[in-house]
Scaffold this motif. Structure first.
Motif, short mmCIF file in Angstrom:
data_model
loop_
_atom_site.label_atom_id
_atom_site.label_comp_id
_atom_site.label_asym_id
_atom_site.label_seq_id
_atom_site.Cartn_x
_atom_site.Cartn_y
_atom_site.Cartn_z
N VAL A 12 0.83 -1.21 0.00
CA VAL A 12 0.00 0.00 0.00
C VAL A 12 0.87 1.26 0.00
CG1 VAL A 12 -1.65 1.35 1.35
CG2 VAL A 12 -2.02 -1.09 1.03
N VAL A 13 1.92 1.27 0.77
CA VAL A 13 2.81 2.44 0.84
C VAL A 13 3.47 2.67 -0.52
CG1 VAL A 13 4.95 3.33 1.87
CG2 VAL A 13 3.20 2.29 3.32
N ILE A 14 4.02 1.63 -1.11
CA ILE A 14 4.71 1.78 -2.40
C ILE A 14 3.72 2.14 -3.51
CG2 ILE A 14 6.00 0.53 -4.19
CD1 ILE A 14 7.37 -1.00 -1.86
N MET A 15 2.63 1.40 -3.59
CA MET A 15 1.61 1.69 -4.62
C MET A 15 1.03 3.08 -4.42
SD MET A 15 1.25 -0.80 -6.80
CE MET A 15 -0.41 -0.91 -7.41
N GLY A 16 0.80 3.45 -3.18
CA GLY A 16 0.26 4.78 -2.89
C GLY A 16 1.18 5.88 -3.36
N ALA A 17 2.46 5.74 -3.06
CA ALA A 17 3.43 6.76 -3.47
C ALA A 17 3.53 6.85 -4.99
CB ALA A 17 4.79 6.46 -2.85
N LEU A 18 3.62 5.70 -5.65
CA LEU A 18 3.74 5.69 -7.11
C LEU A 18 2.47 6.18 -7.79
CD1 LEU A 18 5.68 2.31 -7.58
CD2 LEU A 18 6.59 4.65 -7.77
N ALA A 19 1.31 5.74 -7.32
CA ALA A 19 0.04 6.18 -7.90
C ALA A 19 -0.18 7.66 -7.67
CB ALA A 19 -1.11 5.36 -7.33
N TYR A 20 0.22 8.15 -6.50
CA TYR A 20 0.10 9.57 -6.19
C TYR A 20 0.94 10.41 -7.14
CZ TYR A 20 0.30 13.93 -3.56
OH TYR A 20 0.24 15.24 -3.18
N VAL A 21 2.18 10.02 -7.33
CA VAL A 21 3.07 10.74 -8.24
C VAL A 21 2.49 10.72 -9.66
CG1 VAL A 21 5.36 10.69 -9.34
CG2 VAL A 21 5.16 10.43 -6.87
N ALA A 22 2.00 9.57 -10.09
CA ALA A 22 1.40 9.46 -11.43
C ALA A 22 0.17 10.35 -11.55
CB ALA A 22 1.04 8.00 -11.73
N LEU A 23 -0.69 10.34 -10.54
CA LEU A 23 -1.90 11.16 -10.58
C LEU A 23 -1.56 12.65 -10.62
CD1 LEU A 23 -4.97 11.36 -10.58
CD2 LEU A 23 -4.90 11.24 -8.07
N ILE A 24 -0.60 13.07 -9.83
CA ILE A 24 -0.19 14.48 -9.84
C ILE A 24 0.36 14.86 -11.21
CG2 ILE A 24 1.45 16.17 -8.86
CD1 ILE A 24 -0.96 15.48 -7.05
N ALA A 25 1.18 14.00 -11.80
CA ALA A 25 1.73 14.28 -13.13
C ALA A 25 0.62 14.37 -14.17
CB ALA A 25 2.74 13.19 -13.52
N ILE A 26 -0.33 13.45 -14.10
CA ILE A 26 -1.46 13.47 -15.05
C ILE A 26 -2.28 14.75 -14.88
CG2 ILE A 26 -3.66 12.36 -15.61
CD1 ILE A 26 -2.27 9.66 -14.89
N LEU A 27 -2.59 15.10 -13.63
CA LEU A 27 -3.41 16.29 -13.39
C LEU A 27 -2.68 17.57 -13.78
CD1 LEU A 27 -5.08 15.35 -9.98
CD2 LEU A 27 -6.10 15.34 -12.27
N ARG A 28 -1.38 17.65 -13.52
CA ARG A 28 -0.61 18.84 -13.89
C ARG A 28 -0.56 19.00 -15.41
NH1 ARG A 28 0.62 23.04 -11.62
NH2 ARG A 28 2.74 23.10 -12.35
N SER A 29 -0.45 17.90 -16.13
CA SER A 29 -0.37 17.99 -17.58
C SER A 29 -1.74 18.21 -18.24
CB SER A 29 0.28 16.74 -18.17
OG SER A 29 -0.51 15.61 -17.92
N SER A 30 -2.81 17.88 -17.53
CA SER A 30 -4.15 18.03 -18.12
C SER A 30 -4.74 19.41 -17.92
CB SER A 30 -5.10 16.98 -17.55
OG SER A 30 -5.35 17.22 -16.18
N GLY A 31 -4.18 20.21 -17.05
CA GLY A 31 -4.68 21.58 -16.86
C GLY A 31 -5.60 21.70 -15.66
N LYS A 32 -5.90 22.93 -15.31
CA LYS A 32 -6.68 23.25 -14.11
C LYS A 32 -8.12 22.77 -14.20
CE LYS A 32 -3.91 27.27 -13.07
NZ LYS A 32 -3.31 27.98 -14.15
#
Length: 170
Positions: A12-32
């Motif tokens: 959960v810790v590893i998946m959470g960290a990796l999924a969180y980073v991926a989600l932030i990257a996706i959201l930052r690239s998709s716009g506000k």
């Protein structure tokens, strides 16, 4: 059960960290707009993103790559619908509702309230919550596309160019 095994917690810790980073990257690239919650469609996407993230974290049956793909699909579809809504009115009408005036110049539009499923007491509550005690002093109460109420006092109504267009009477 408070603790099953260390391997599950570590996953959960590893998946959470990796999924969180991926989600932030996706959201930052998709716009506000992706998390703007401007209307019901945007809210549904936001809730779906949260649900997908939770599934990635807690389900052993979902690989990280599958979860990231699901997040990407949701964001890309939201982006596509938002982009098409700007270009084609019919897409905008399918994806979101329009703002609607429920009260104009102190007079409640009962038909509009009924159509929007808003009681007169809810309307009066919105006026009170905005710090006003008299409907006569209100130029308009508008239910916005995201369900919030905008209360515009007479002294701040200006030219009224921001008010929703009134539907034609037929």
């Amino acid at each position: 059960m408070l603790f099953d095994n260390l391997q599950g917690v570590l996953r959960v810790v590893i998946m959470g960290a990796l999924a969180y980073v991926a989600l932030i990257a996706i959201l930052r690239s998709s716009g506000k707009r992706t998390l703007a919650k401007m209307n019901a469609f945007d809210l549904v996407v936001t809730v779906a993103l949260g649900s997908t993230l939770a599934t990635i974290l807690l389900s052993k049956d979902v690989a990280l790559a599958e979860g990231i793909a699901a997040l990407l699909v949701l964001v890309l579809l939201q982006y596509a619908i938002a982009a098409m809504s700007v270009r084609w009115r019919w897409v905008a009408e399918l994806a979101k509702s329009d703002a609607r005036t429920l009260l104009l110049d102190g007079v409640i539009d009962s038909a509009a309230c009924r159509d929007e499923r808003v009681t007169e007491e809810e309307l009066r509550s919105a006026v009170r919550s905005a710090g006003h005690g008299d409907l006569d002093g209100i130029a308009a109460v508008v239910i916005e596309t995201d369900g919030r109420f905008s209360v515009i006092p007479q002294g701040q109504a200006g030219s009224r160019s921001a008010f929703p267009a009134r539907p034609e009477k037929q």
